[in-house]
Design a protein around this motif. Structure first.
Motif, PDB file in Angstrom:
ATOM      1  N   SER A 195      38.860  63.478 -35.260  1.00 32.12           N
ATOM      2  CA  SER A 195      39.646  64.197 -36.272  1.00 32.12           C
ATOM      3  C   SER A 195      40.895  64.840 -35.703  1.00 32.12           C
ATOM      4  CB  SER A 195      38.776  65.285 -36.916  1.00 32.12           C
ATOM      5  OG  SER A 195      38.447  66.298 -35.976  1.00 32.12           O
ATOM      6  N   GLY A 196      40.960  64.985 -34.375  1.00 29.65           N
ATOM      7  CA  GLY A 196      42.105  65.647 -33.756  1.00 29.65           C
ATOM      8  C   GLY A 196      42.071  67.154 -33.880  1.00 29.65           C
ATOM      9  N   SER A 197      40.893  67.709 -34.136  1.00 27.45           N
ATOM     10  CA  SER A 197      40.805  69.157 -34.327  1.00 27.45           C
ATOM     11  C   SER A 197      40.949  69.933 -33.025  1.00 27.45           C
ATOM     12  CB  SER A 197      39.469  69.523 -34.988  1.00 27.45           C
ATOM     13  OG  SER A 197      38.372  69.164 -34.159  1.00 27.45           O
ATOM     14  N   LEU A 198      40.742  69.278 -31.888  1.00 22.19           N
ATOM     15  CA  LEU A 198      40.905  69.955 -30.601  1.00 22.19           C
ATOM     16  C   LEU A 198      42.306  69.725 -30.049  1.00 22.19           C
ATOM     17  CD1 LEU A 198      39.705  71.550 -28.207  1.00 22.19           C
ATOM     18  CD2 LEU A 198      38.950  69.354 -27.256  1.00 22.19           C
ATOM     19  N   VAL A 199      42.744  68.483 -30.050  1.00 22.97           N
ATOM     20  CA  VAL A 199      44.065  68.116 -29.529  1.00 22.97           C
ATOM     21  C   VAL A 199      44.961  67.720 -30.689  1.00 22.97           C
ATOM     22  CG1 VAL A 199      45.344  66.516 -28.083  1.00 22.97           C
ATOM     23  CG2 VAL A 199      43.115  67.358 -27.328  1.00 22.97           C
ATOM     24  N   GLU A 200      46.026  68.463 -30.877  1.00 18.34           N
ATOM     25  CA  GLU A 200      46.962  68.145 -31.955  1.00 18.34           C
ATOM     26  C   GLU A 200      48.058  67.230 -31.420  1.00 18.34           C
ATOM     27  OE1 GLU A 200      48.404  71.669 -33.799  1.00 18.34           O
ATOM     28  OE2 GLU A 200      46.409  72.474 -34.217  1.00 18.34           O
ATOM     29  N   ASP A 201      47.795  65.939 -31.475  1.00 19.67           N
ATOM     30  CA  ASP A 201      48.766  64.943 -31.029  1.00 19.67           C
ATOM     31  C   ASP A 201      48.669  63.751 -31.967  1.00 19.67           C
ATOM     32  OD1 ASP A 201      50.028  62.710 -29.655  1.00 19.67           O
ATOM     33  OD2 ASP A 201      50.100  64.008 -27.898  1.00 19.67           O
ATOM     34  N   ASP A 202      49.602  63.644 -32.875  1.00 19.78           N
ATOM     35  CA  ASP A 202      49.562  62.611 -33.901  1.00 19.78           C
ATOM     36  C   ASP A 202      49.731  61.208 -33.330  1.00 19.78           C
ATOM     37  OD1 ASP A 202      49.258  64.575 -35.806  1.00 19.78           O
ATOM     38  OD2 ASP A 202      51.405  64.704 -36.258  1.00 19.78           O
ATOM     39  N   ASP A 203      50.224  61.111 -32.090  1.00 16.49           N
ATOM     40  CA  ASP A 203      50.477  59.801 -31.503  1.00 16.49           C
ATOM     41  C   ASP A 203      49.333  59.304 -30.627  1.00 16.49           C
ATOM     42  OD1 ASP A 203      53.022  59.686 -32.666  1.00 16.49           O
ATOM     43  OD2 ASP A 203      53.916  60.786 -30.994  1.00 16.49           O
ATOM     44  N   ARG A 204      48.289  60.100 -30.458  1.00 14.74           N
ATOM     45  CA  ARG A 204      47.249  59.767 -29.480  1.00 14.74           C
ATOM     46  C   ARG A 204      46.626  58.388 -29.719  1.00 14.74           C
ATOM     47  NH1 ARG A 204      42.292  63.619 -27.321  1.00 14.74           N
ATOM     48  NH2 ARG A 204      41.370  62.076 -25.909  1.00 14.74           N
ATOM     49  N   PHE A 205      46.327  58.058 -30.966  1.00 12.90           N
ATOM     50  CA  PHE A 205      45.648  56.798 -31.257  1.00 12.90           C
ATOM     51  C   PHE A 205      46.536  55.844 -32.064  1.00 12.90           C
ATOM     52  CE2 PHE A 205      42.133  60.051 -31.264  1.00 12.90           C
ATOM     53  CZ  PHE A 205      41.682  59.754 -29.988  1.00 12.90           C
ATOM     54  N   ASN A 206      47.841  56.034 -31.977  1.00 12.69           N
ATOM     55  CA  ASN A 206      48.765  55.252 -32.806  1.00 12.69           C
ATOM     56  C   ASN A 206      49.261  53.962 -32.160  1.00 12.69           C
ATOM     57  OD1 ASN A 206      48.566  57.003 -34.908  1.00 12.69           O
ATOM     58  ND2 ASN A 206      50.603  57.909 -34.694  1.00 12.69           N
ATOM     59  N   ALA A 207      48.905  53.725 -30.904  1.00  9.15           N
ATOM     60  CA  ALA A 207      49.364  52.504 -30.234  1.00  9.15           C
ATOM     61  C   ALA A 207      48.203  51.838 -29.501  1.00  9.15           C
ATOM     62  CB  ALA A 207      50.502  52.824 -29.260  1.00  9.15           C
ATOM     63  N   PRO A 208      47.147  51.481 -30.228  1.00  8.61           N
ATOM     64  CA  PRO A 208      45.969  50.886 -29.578  1.00  8.61           C
ATOM     65  C   PRO A 208      46.273  49.546 -28.927  1.00  8.61           C
ATOM     66  CG  PRO A 208      45.819  50.683 -31.968  1.00  8.61           C
ATOM     67  CD  PRO A 208      46.985  51.585 -31.688  1.00  8.61           C
ATOM     68  N   VAL A 209      45.570  49.284 -27.837  1.00 12.02           N
ATOM     69  CA  VAL A 209      45.736  48.050 -27.072  1.00 12.02           C
ATOM     70  C   VAL A 209      44.414  47.300 -27.088  1.00 12.02           C
ATOM     71  CG1 VAL A 209      46.283  47.083 -24.799  1.00 12.02           C
ATOM     72  CG2 VAL A 209      47.445  49.154 -25.589  1.00 12.02           C
ATOM     73  N   ALA A 210      44.458  46.004 -27.283  1.00  8.17           N
ATOM     74  CA  ALA A 210      43.238  45.195 -27.294  1.00  8.17           C
ATOM     75  C   ALA A 210      42.469  45.372 -25.991  1.00  8.17           C
ATOM     76  CB  ALA A 210      43.588  43.731 -27.503  1.00  8.17           C
ATOM     77  N   VAL A 211      41.156  45.517 -26.073  1.00 13.93           N
ATOM     78  CA  VAL A 211      40.356  45.712 -24.862  1.00 13.93           C
ATOM     79  C   VAL A 211      40.242  44.435 -24.038  1.00 13.93           C
ATOM     80  CG1 VAL A 211      39.039  47.614 -25.859  1.00 13.93           C
ATOM     81  CG2 VAL A 211      38.202  45.266 -26.094  1.00 13.93           C
ATOM     82  N   ALA A 212      40.536  43.297 -24.648  1.00 16.07           N
ATOM     83  CA  ALA A 212      40.539  42.015 -23.949  1.00 16.07           C
ATOM     84  C   ALA A 212      41.360  41.027 -24.764  1.00 16.07           C
ATOM     85  CB  ALA A 212      39.117  41.492 -23.761  1.00 16.07           C
ATOM     86  N   ALA A 213      41.810  39.975 -24.095  1.00 19.49           N
ATOM     87  CA  ALA A 213      42.659  39.003 -24.779  1.00 19.49           C
ATOM     88  C   ALA A 213      41.954  38.351 -25.960  1.00 19.49           C
ATOM     89  CB  ALA A 213      43.108  37.931 -23.784  1.00 19.49           C
ATOM     90  N   ASP A 214      40.635  38.201 -25.856  1.00 24.98           N
ATOM     91  CA  ASP A 214      39.874  37.564 -26.931  1.00 24.98           C
ATOM     92  C   ASP A 214      39.135  38.557 -27.810  1.00 24.98           C
ATOM     93  OD1 ASP A 214      38.100  38.391 -25.021  1.00 24.98           O
ATOM     94  OD2 ASP A 214      36.944  36.526 -24.951  1.00 24.98           O
ATOM     95  N   ALA A 215      39.472  39.850 -27.711  1.00 20.14           N
ATOM     96  CA  ALA A 215      38.792  40.871 -28.513  1.00 20.14           C
ATOM     97  C   ALA A 215      39.197  40.752 -29.975  1.00 20.14           C
ATOM     98  CB  ALA A 215      39.140  42.258 -27.994  1.00 20.14           C
ATOM     99  N   PRO A 216      38.282  41.072 -30.898  1.00 19.87           N
ATOM    100  CA  PRO A 216      38.654  41.059 -32.315  1.00 19.87           C
ATOM    101  C   PRO A 216      39.725  42.100 -32.597  1.00 19.87           C
ATOM    102  CG  PRO A 216      36.493  42.065 -31.996  1.00 19.87           C
ATOM    103  CD  PRO A 216      36.870  41.458 -30.687  1.00 19.87           C
ATOM    104  N   SER A 217      40.482  41.885 -33.635  1.00 18.53           N
ATOM    105  CA  SER A 217      41.630  42.740 -33.920  1.00 18.53           C
ATOM    106  C   SER A 217      41.229  44.180 -34.210  1.00 18.53           C
ATOM    107  CB  SER A 217      42.425  42.175 -35.098  1.00 18.53           C
ATOM    108  OG  SER A 217      41.605  42.093 -36.255  1.00 18.53           O
ATOM    109  N   TRP A 218      39.981  44.394 -34.623  1.00 20.68           N
ATOM    110  CA  TRP A 218      39.541  45.750 -34.986  1.00 20.68           C
ATOM    111  C   TRP A 218      39.011  46.534 -33.794  1.00 20.68           C
ATOM    112  CZ3 TRP A 218      34.536  46.115 -33.534  1.00 20.68           C
ATOM    113  CH2 TRP A 218      33.760  44.939 -33.521  1.00 20.68           C
TER     114      TRP A 218
END
Length: 263
Positions: A195-218
Motif C-alpha cells: 500500500s505504500g503506507s510506510l514508504v511514500e514513493d509513488d515511483d517504487r513499483f512503476n518500472a517493473p522488470v521481468a524476472v526472466a526472459a521467458d517470464a509471463p508478463s504479469w
C-alpha cells in the motif's frame, strides 16, 4: 521473514534517501570499499535487483546446514556472489542477487552510521509496530521449529526426521534474508509494503522488470519486491523455513505463508 528482508532493506534505502542521507543513484563504491569494479552500480539498482551481481546461497547452502551456528560475515558472503561473471550491464535486466542486498545493507550502515539491525528497527519495525520483527537471531523459545529433510542411508529424503535448524544463525541472510518475524507481523508488513503506507514513493513499483526472459508478463520485480499480477511481496527460503507474503494494494487482500521445512 526470509527474502521479505529484501523489501525491508529497500524501505530503509528509500527513507534514508528522503532524509538526504543517500541518493538513490549513488554508486555502491561511495560507501563500500574493496569493490572498485562496481563503480557503475547504484544503490537503487541493488534494490531493484538489476545490478548484474551474482548470488552466494547456492555455493554456501550446504555449509549453512553443516555449521548452522556459525556467524557469517556479510562481506564474506557477498564475495561469493561477486566472484560470479556479470550477466548484464547494471540496470539492464533482473538477476536474483542475494549478494546485492547484502552490499546494499553494508552501504546503508556506512551512510547512516547505524547497524543494519538498528536500521530495520528504526525505519520498519518500530513505525509499523512490528514487535516480533528484528534483524538478527532471536531466542528459540516460542519459535516455530524449523528444519530440512535430508537424505537417509538409502538416498531418499527422510521427512520424518528433518535436520533441526530452528536456532541456525540468521547471519547467513543479513540484509537479504536475515530478519526474524511471526506470521502476524509478516502479513501486516507486506500490507504496508504493497500500500505504500510506510514508504511514500509513488515511483517504487512503476518500472517493473521481468524476472526472466521467458517470464509471463504479469510476473516482474521492482523496488525490492516481486510483482505477481496485482500482488506485491516476496518469497524464498532460508535454512529451516520457506516464506511467502503478498498483498494487493487496492483491496488489501493479503496472503502470508511459512513452511517449516526448507526442503
Amino acid at each position: 521473514a526470509g527474502k521479505v528482508t529484501r523489501a525491508m532493506t529497500c524501505d530503509v534505502l528509500f527513507e534514508a534517501a528522503a532524509e538526504g542521507k543517500v541518493k538513490l543513484d549513488d554508486s555502491i563504491t561511495d560507501y563500500v570499499s574493496g569493490v572498485p569494479d562496481l563503480k557503475d552500480v547504484t544503490l537503487i539498482e541493488l534494490c531493484d535487483g538489476t545490478s548484474g551481481i551474482g548470488s552466494y546461497a547456492g555455493q554456501l547452502y550446504s555449509s549453512w546446514l553443516s555449521n548452522p551456528d556459525r556467524n557469517w560475515d556479510p562481506r564474506y558472503l557477498a564475495s561469493f556472489g561477486l566472484g560470479q561473471p556479470r550477466t548484464a550491464d547494471p540496470g539492464a535486466a533482473y538477476r536474483d542477487s542475494d549478494a546485492g542486498y547484502v552490499l546494499l545493507g553494508l552501504a546503508l550502515e556506512r551512510a547512516t552510521e547505524k547497524t543494519a539491525a538498528a536500521l530495520i528497527h528504526d525505519y520498519v519495525a518500530d513505525p509499523l509496530g512490528l514487535d516480533a520483527t528484528a534483524l538478527g537471531d532471536l531466542p528459540a523459545s516460542g519459535m516455530l521449529k524449523g528444519g530440512q529433510s535430508v537424505n537417509n542411508a538409502e538416498g531418499a529424503l527422510d521427512c520424518a526426521q528433518p535436520l533441526d535448524l530452528t536456532t541456525a544463525s540468521s547471519s547467513s541472510g543479513f540484509t537479504d534474508a536475515g530478519a526474524i518475524t511471526d506470521i502476524h507481523d509478516l502479513g501486516r508488513y507486506v500490507q504496508a509494503l504493497a500500500s505504500g503506507s510506510l514508504v511514500e514513493d509513488d515511483d517504487r513499483f512503476n518500472a517493473p522488470v521481468a524476472v526472466a526472459a521467458d517470464a509471463p508478463s504479469w510476473y516482474a520485480a521492482d523496488g525490492g519486491a516481486l510483482i505477481a499480477g496485482s500482488l506485491i511481496g516476496q518469497y524464498g527460503k532460508v535454512p529451516g523455513y520457506i516464506t511467502a507474503a503478498f498483498a494487493d494494494p487496492t483491496t488489501g487482500l493479503t496472503v502470508a505463508i511459512v513452511l517449516n521445512n526448507s526442503a
